[in-house]
Design an enzyme around this catalytic site. Structure first.
Site, PDB file in Angstrom:
ATOM      1  N   SER A   1      46.196  41.487  51.954  1.00  0.00           N
ATOM      2  CA  SER A   1      45.368  42.541  51.374  1.00  0.00           C
ATOM      3  C   SER A   1      45.951  43.905  51.731  1.00  0.00           C
ATOM      4  O   SER A   1      47.112  44.003  52.130  1.00  0.00           O
ATOM      5  CB  SER A   1      43.927  42.398  51.885  1.00  0.00           C
ATOM      6  OG  SER A   1      43.054  43.214  51.139  1.00  0.00           O
ATOM      7  N   ASN A   2      45.157  44.966  51.579  1.00  0.00           N
ATOM      8  CA  ASN A   2      45.627  46.307  51.919  1.00  0.00           C
ATOM      9  C   ASN A   2      44.480  47.103  52.521  1.00  0.00           C
ATOM     10  O   ASN A   2      43.369  46.599  52.667  1.00  0.00           O
ATOM     11  CB  ASN A   2      46.230  46.996  50.692  1.00  0.00           C
ATOM     12  CG  ASN A   2      45.213  47.082  49.574  1.00  0.00           C
ATOM     13  OD1 ASN A   2      44.170  47.699  49.726  1.00  0.00           O
ATOM     14  ND2 ASN A   2      45.509  46.434  48.456  1.00  0.00           N
ATOM     15  N   ARG A   3      44.725  48.372  52.867  1.00  0.00           N
ATOM     16  CA  ARG A   3      43.778  49.151  53.662  1.00  0.00           C
ATOM     17  C   ARG A   3      42.702  49.858  52.841  1.00  0.00           C
ATOM     18  O   ARG A   3      41.923  50.640  53.379  1.00  0.00           O
ATOM     19  CB  ARG A   3      44.550  50.197  54.489  1.00  0.00           C
ATOM     20  CG  ARG A   3      45.426  49.569  55.552  1.00  0.00           C
ATOM     21  CD  ARG A   3      46.159  50.646  56.323  1.00  0.00           C
ATOM     22  NE  ARG A   3      45.236  51.612  56.900  1.00  0.00           N
ATOM     23  CZ  ARG A   3      45.531  52.898  57.115  1.00  0.00           C
ATOM     24  NH1 ARG A   3      46.715  53.373  56.791  1.00  0.00           N
ATOM     25  NH2 ARG A   3      44.637  53.699  57.648  1.00  0.00           N
TER      26      ARG A   3
ATOM     27  N   ALA B   1      42.849  49.207  44.548  1.00  0.00           N
ATOM     28  CA  ALA B   1      44.201  48.993  45.079  1.00  0.00           C
ATOM     29  C   ALA B   1      44.524  47.520  44.880  1.00  0.00           C
ATOM     30  O   ALA B   1      44.251  46.678  45.745  1.00  0.00           O
ATOM     31  CB  ALA B   1      44.240  49.376  46.550  1.00  0.00           C
TER      32      ALA B   1
END
Ligand code: C5P
Length: 415
Positions: A217-219, A284
């Site tokens: 995943s991402n932030r 995102a």
């Protein structure tokens, strides 16, 4: 910029005799913080749970109880309150108050004020958040009273299922103050410039499944996307919020579709976009996913496994393909989160992905980008126009973006 829909609105907050009355102080405070002028009216039973002084202290306005019914201004108090009200919000509302309102009872200041609001098209909003024990709420008498009030245009919020004072776990809890405030905000926003427009907003990260317990995943926290959904609602739009996994509550009035992976997000977006006037693509989306999600947890015994990746589809490319036949959405806004060559990269993305404009931000700055309340963005338009916005809250940036969407969707009004 559009002011908060509740700003400067005269709200009469009716509080009745339920244990949830203590939560009404938080609600009154939240209303006042949103810029509303809040006059509280307590029933006799409510005043046994919580004092008028508490409300007076958080709202800075007078709070009334039945003692005021017999005061110097008694003969006009309920008329005066009803006349200046933009809304009467009763939270918590007991079964007894619902019964009185449904049948025109008027034996205390609150029910007198409710009756003095009148009925018909031009009457102020009446919103009710019931709170009572489960059996009382499901009782045929209460249910019939709720139906009568709904037919008259009363807006209900809750009650919610959960722990009740009797020890039961069932439907009867007053909705949370933030949710009641969200619903009130939504009701007051229904006259904005985007009324009748359908805006799809995407938010948050996607999670790409490695095995049943792991993901890539991402932030992204979803804050900017949720702020965009709220700003679109405030401008009067019907909003579909397509959200990856985040720790945020959807704004009141939004239709929220929860998704996890990029593939799920693509499906939800293509479906919602069939009727969309604008798509704001703030999510995102992960660029890659594990080529194969393992059915069982991958064991460490065999050493670190290779993790082959597949490219996720470019969702905006799919939107553009669909757009060629449906002509929907009319407007597409994208985001570019970059750590280098921000403007050049963003401009390239805007052109490649058929956007009307792109919101470029530098996610390497400490006061902008992921997980912070503020953002510093540049808006790049197709005609080569560039707008550098100063450091702002994500809510302020959302309002700026929505202003541009309003202009793009109503070209004749801006000619
Ligand atoms: O990730 P990137 O910076 O390229 O994203 C630019 C824009 O494209 C964003 O608005 C993002 O939501 C969108 N995007 C997409 N499909 C992807 C990746 C990103 O539509 N697979």
């Amino acid at each position: 910029m559009h002011p908060h829909p509740i700003q400067k609105k005269n709200i009469i907050l009716g509080v009745t005799g339920s244990i949830a009355a203590y939560k009404a102080a938080d609600l009154a405070s939240k209303l006042a913080q949103s810029g509303a002028i809040v006059n509280v009216v307590l029933t006799e039973a409510a005043a046994k749970f919580i004092a008028p002084l508490t409300f007076q202290s958080v709202t800075g306005e007078p709070a009334y109880s039945d003692a005021d019914l017999w005061g110097a201004d008694a003969h006009v108090l309920h008329i005066g309150l009803a006349r200046k009200a933009d809304a009467l919000l009763i939270a918590p509302a007991t079964a007894n108050t619902l019964a009185k309102l449904a049948h025109g009872g008027a034996d205390d200041l609150l029910s007198l004020t409710a009756l003095a609001l009148g009925t018909g098209a031009d009457t102020p909003l009446l919103m009710i958040a019931p709170a009572m024990d489960a059996g009382m709420y499901t009782h045929a008498a209460t249910q019939e009273n709720v139906e009568i009030l709904k037919r008259r245009g009363v807006v209900f919020v809750g009650p919610e299922a959960g722990h009740l004072a009797s020890g039961l776990v069932a439907k009867g809890r007053m909705s949370e103050p933030a949710d009641i405030l969200g619903q009130l905000r939504y009701q007051f926003s229904r006259r904005g410039p985007l009324l009748g427009k359908h805006i799809v907003v995407t938010a948050g990260p996607t999670q790409e499944i490695i095995d049943p317990v792991r993901y890539l995943s991402n932030r992204s926290t979803g804050k900017q996307g949720y702020a965009l959904a709220q700003a679109a609602l405030d401008a009067g739009a019907d909003v579909t919020l397509i959200s990856g996994p985040v720790h945020l509550s959807p704004p009141g009035g939004a239709t929220c579709v929860h998704v996890r992976t990029a593939l799920e997000m693509e499906k939800a977006i293509l479906s919602a976009c069939q009727t969309a006037d604008a798509l704001i693509m703030a999510a995102a989306v992960a660029d890659f996913r594990p080529a194969q999600a393992a059915d069982q947890k991958i064991k460490k015994l065999g050493g670190a496994p290779a993790l082959p990746l597949s490219a996720n589809p470019d969702i905006l490319a799919a939107v553009n393909q669909q757009r060629a036949t449906t002509q929907k959405p009319n407007v597409v806004v994208g985001f570019a989160a970059e750590t280098q060559s921000i403007i050049a990269n963003a401009e390239d993305k805007m052109r490649r992905k058929g956007m009307n404009f792109i919101v470029a931000n530098d996610v390497s700055a400490h006061d902008a980008g992921f997980a912070v309340e503020t953002n510093r963005v540049t808006l790049l338009h197709t005609a080569g126009r560039k707008e550098e916005l100063p450091l702002m809250s994500k809510a302020e940036i959302a309002a700026e973006v929505i202003e541009r969407v309003i202009t793009l969707l109503n070209p004749q009004e801006n000619a």
